[in-house]
Design an enzyme around this catalytic site. Sequence first.
Site, PDB file in Angstrom:
ATOM      1  N   CYS A  67       0.834  -1.203   0.000  1.00 13.89           N
ATOM      2  CA  CYS A  67       0.000   0.000   0.000  1.00 13.89           C
ATOM      3  C   CYS A  67       0.871   1.256   0.000  1.00 13.89           C
ATOM      4  O   CYS A  67       1.571   1.535   0.979  1.00 13.89           O
ATOM      5  CB  CYS A  67      -0.914  -0.037   1.232  1.00 13.89           C
ATOM      6  N   CYS A  70       0.135   3.711   2.800  1.00 14.88           N
ATOM      7  CA  CYS A  70       0.619   3.158   4.077  1.00 14.88           C
ATOM      8  C   CYS A  70       2.112   3.431   4.235  1.00 14.88           C
ATOM      9  O   CYS A  70       2.569   3.840   5.311  1.00 14.88           O
ATOM     10  CB  CYS A  70       0.383   1.655   4.135  1.00 14.88           C
TER      11      CYS A  70
END
Length: 143
Positions: A67, A70
Amino acid sequence: MSLHIVCPHCHATNRVPADRLTAVPKCGACHQALFTALPVELTEDRFTRHIDNNDIPVLVDFWAPWCGPCRMMAPAFAKAAAILEPGMRLVKVNTEEEQSLATRYQIRSIPTLVLFKGGREISRQSGAMGDQEIMRWAKSTIQ
């Protein structure tokens, strides 16, 4: 008054006088610092212990290595950990490795921050945030 604090190293639960939290307390079992100014990586077998046994709020970052947002938020989360400790424990859960936790807490998008207090979820926020936003949101939620 004493608070229960779970060691980020050996995961033993320690009693620490509330007025000694900022005095660099050490774990009674492994003798390492109870606060490291870094997020603690948790697996499922350690997650419940930290959520249920810490008397301070626990802020969880549910994330995944693939991600992009993230990965972008990770330094901000680490910076927030350095500032929010010892009043709050910040932890990370890799949803790829701990899929059952992601399912249990109904994590539908990542990154998702979930704030626990007294073993219960009190708030959540999805989407990447900067360190100031993380700290502002967490502090306003627990007050």
